[in-house]
Design a protein around this motif. Sequence first.
Motif, PDB file in Angstrom:
ATOM      1  N   ALA A  62       0.739  -1.249   0.250  1.00  0.00           N
ATOM      2  CA  ALA A  62      -0.165  -0.135  -0.133  1.00  0.00           C
ATOM      3  C   ALA A  62       0.658   1.094   0.078  1.00  0.00           C
ATOM      4  N   HIS A  63       0.495   2.082  -0.645  1.00  0.00           N
ATOM      5  CA  HIS A  63       1.289   3.641  -0.669  1.00  0.00           C
ATOM      6  C   HIS A  63       0.103   4.678  -1.126  1.00  0.00           C
ATOM      7  N   VAL A  64       0.591   5.996  -0.929  1.00  0.00           N
ATOM      8  CA  VAL A  64      -0.290   6.996  -1.046  1.00  0.00           C
ATOM      9  C   VAL A  64      -0.011   7.379  -2.397  1.00  0.00           C
ATOM     10  N   CYS A  65      -0.972   7.900  -3.063  1.00  0.00           N
ATOM     11  CA  CYS A  65      -0.758   8.830  -4.464  1.00  0.00           C
ATOM     12  C   CYS A  65      -1.419  10.073  -4.407  1.00  0.00           C
ATOM     13  N   ASN A  66      -1.078  11.039  -5.289  1.00  0.00           N
ATOM     14  CA  ASN A  66      -1.817  12.344  -5.433  1.00  0.00           C
ATOM     15  C   ASN A  66      -3.005  12.222  -6.384  1.00  0.00           C
ATOM     16  N   ASP A  67      -3.873  13.379  -6.114  1.00  0.00           N
ATOM     17  CA  ASP A  67      -4.766  13.475  -6.849  1.00  0.00           C
ATOM     18  C   ASP A  67      -4.908  14.134  -8.079  1.00  0.00           C
ATOM     19  N   MET A  68      -3.759  14.332  -8.580  1.00  0.00           N
ATOM     20  CA  MET A  68      -3.412  15.280  -9.740  1.00  0.00           C
ATOM     21  C   MET A  68      -2.736  14.451 -11.056  1.00  0.00           C
ATOM     22  N   GLY A  69      -2.715  13.107 -10.697  1.00  0.00           N
ATOM     23  CA  GLY A  69      -1.980  12.160 -11.852  1.00  0.00           C
ATOM     24  C   GLY A  69      -0.315  12.405 -11.870  1.00  0.00           C
ATOM     25  N   GLY A  70       0.012  12.765 -10.710  1.00  0.00           N
ATOM     26  CA  GLY A  70       1.623  12.793 -11.060  1.00  0.00           C
ATOM     27  C   GLY A  70       2.090  11.634 -10.511  1.00  0.00           C
ATOM     28  N   TRP A  71       3.287  10.876 -11.116  1.00  0.00           N
ATOM     29  CA  TRP A  71       3.527   9.746 -10.629  1.00  0.00           C
ATOM     30  C   TRP A  71       5.007  10.044 -10.886  1.00  0.00           C
ATOM     31  N   GLY A  72       6.158   9.897 -10.012  1.00  0.00           N
ATOM     32  CA  GLY A  72       7.473  10.334 -10.325  1.00  0.00           C
ATOM     33  C   GLY A  72       8.650  10.817  -9.397  1.00  0.00           C
ATOM     34  N   LYS A  73       8.077  10.777  -8.148  1.00  0.00           N
ATOM     35  CA  LYS A  73       8.945  10.952  -7.109  1.00  0.00           C
ATOM     36  C   LYS A  73       8.480  10.275  -5.752  1.00  0.00           C
ATOM     37  N   TRP A 105      -6.456   5.444 -14.767  1.00  0.00           N
ATOM     38  CA  TRP A 105      -7.627   5.665 -13.958  1.00  0.00           C
ATOM     39  C   TRP A 105      -7.714   7.124 -13.513  1.00  0.00           C
ATOM     40  N   HIS A 106      -6.566   8.053 -13.756  1.00  0.00           N
ATOM     41  CA  HIS A 106      -6.729   9.461 -13.711  1.00  0.00           C
ATOM     42  C   HIS A 106      -7.006  10.116 -14.881  1.00  0.00           C
ATOM     43  N   ARG A 107      -6.630   9.579 -16.035  1.00  0.00           N
ATOM     44  CA  ARG A 107      -7.155  10.071 -17.523  1.00  0.00           C
ATOM     45  C   ARG A 107      -8.489  10.059 -17.613  1.00  0.00           C
ATOM     46  N   ILE A 152      -5.460   7.189  -2.967  1.00  0.00           N
ATOM     47  CA  ILE A 152      -5.414   8.603  -3.330  1.00  0.00           C
ATOM     48  C   ILE A 152      -5.699   9.291  -1.716  1.00  0.00           C
ATOM     49  N   GLY A 153      -4.380   9.766  -1.284  1.00  0.00           N
ATOM     50  CA  GLY A 153      -4.345  10.426  -0.197  1.00  0.00           C
ATOM     51  C   GLY A 153      -3.629  11.749   0.033  1.00  0.00           C
ATOM     52  N   GLN A 154      -3.466  12.145  -0.984  1.00  0.00           N
ATOM     53  CA  GLN A 154      -2.540  13.631  -1.172  1.00  0.00           C
ATOM     54  C   GLN A 154      -3.327  14.372  -2.237  1.00  0.00           C
ATOM     55  N   HIS A 155      -3.718  15.796  -1.728  1.00  0.00           N
ATOM     56  CA  HIS A 155      -4.189  16.598  -2.753  1.00  0.00           C
ATOM     57  C   HIS A 155      -2.968  17.626  -3.243  1.00  0.00           C
ATOM     58  N   GLY A 156      -2.718  17.431  -4.506  1.00  0.00           N
ATOM     59  CA  GLY A 156      -1.491  18.137  -5.059  1.00  0.00           C
ATOM     60  C   GLY A 156      -0.256  17.671  -4.674  1.00  0.00           C
ATOM     61  N   ILE A 157       0.853  18.182  -5.082  1.00  0.00           N
ATOM     62  CA  ILE A 157       2.235  17.557  -4.919  1.00  0.00           C
ATOM     63  C   ILE A 157       3.176  18.681  -4.240  1.00  0.00           C
ATOM     64  N   ARG A 158       2.676  19.780  -3.840  1.00  0.00           N
ATOM     65  CA  ARG A 158       3.671  20.583  -3.085  1.00  0.00           C
ATOM     66  C   ARG A 158       3.128  21.282  -1.960  1.00  0.00           C
ATOM     67  N   THR A 159       3.825  21.631  -1.064  1.00  0.00           N
ATOM     68  CA  THR A 159       3.421  22.424   0.134  1.00  0.00           C
ATOM     69  C   THR A 159       3.423  23.619  -0.158  1.00  0.00           C
ATOM     70  N   GLY A 160       2.135  24.585  -0.029  1.00  0.00           N
ATOM     71  CA  GLY A 160       2.112  25.710  -0.223  1.00  0.00           C
ATOM     72  C   GLY A 160       1.413  26.467   0.824  1.00  0.00           C
ATOM     73  N   SER A 161       0.518  27.448   0.349  1.00  0.00           N
ATOM     74  CA  SER A 161      -0.281  28.517   1.220  1.00  0.00           C
ATOM     75  C   SER A 161      -1.024  27.649   1.990  1.00  0.00           C
ATOM     76  N   LYS A 162      -1.775  26.488   1.524  1.00  0.00           N
ATOM     77  CA  LYS A 162      -2.742  25.671   2.121  1.00  0.00           C
ATOM     78  C   LYS A 162      -1.921  24.543   2.836  1.00  0.00           C
ATOM     79  N   GLY A 163      -0.743  24.515   3.050  1.00  0.00           N
ATOM     80  CA  GLY A 163      -0.195  23.559   3.707  1.00  0.00           C
ATOM     81  C   GLY A 163       0.295  22.588   3.117  1.00  0.00           C
ATOM     82  N   VAL A 164       0.497  21.332   3.787  1.00  0.00           N
ATOM     83  CA  VAL A 164       1.177  19.934   3.202  1.00  0.00           C
ATOM     84  C   VAL A 164      -0.010  19.305   2.328  1.00  0.00           C
TER      85      VAL A 164
END
Length: 162
Positions: free
Chosen positions: A23-34, A54-56, A83-95
């Motif tokens: 099991a692992h956590v993915c983001n909700d943007m379709g990014g896979w690479g880190k 699935w994302h497409r 899917i347990g991550q919104h976006g891929i970067r920490t920003g004004s809305k947090g992690v």
Amino acid sequence: MSEITYVRGDATVPAARGVKVIAHVCNDMGGWGKGFVLAVSRRWPEPEAAYRAWHRARASNDFGLGALQLVRVEPYVWVANMIGQHGIRTGSKGVPVRYEAIDTALGRLGDRVIELDASVHMPRIGCGLAGGKWSRVEPLVEERLVRRGIRVTVYDHGEIPS
């Protein structure tokens, strides 16, 4: 009652008999690479291909926070894209980590793992690039999996965090 087993090692090489779900956590943007997905992709192409498809097709499926996708990669090994991550970067809305989504996905995972009579193997999900804290994730794993009698092993690479 059972508890989480912590080991030093590679979660993509689960040390257990029988059916195993990684099991692992993915983001909700379709990014896979880190992060952990690179280790998954080095062993099997199917989880990344399934996640990207699935994302497409997300307009016509359940892709989104809290969703679960199980991908069979070997006769007795599955990979759980959660899917347990919104976006891929920490920003004004947090992690990017979303604990509620991880909780929902773990609940769905528990149902499927029981059907498969499998054990669960994972890194410290949501705590790498997603920016989460294990002290918040561990109780979710215990509630959704361990309390249901599911064997869970958490793998740490190198030094074991305190």
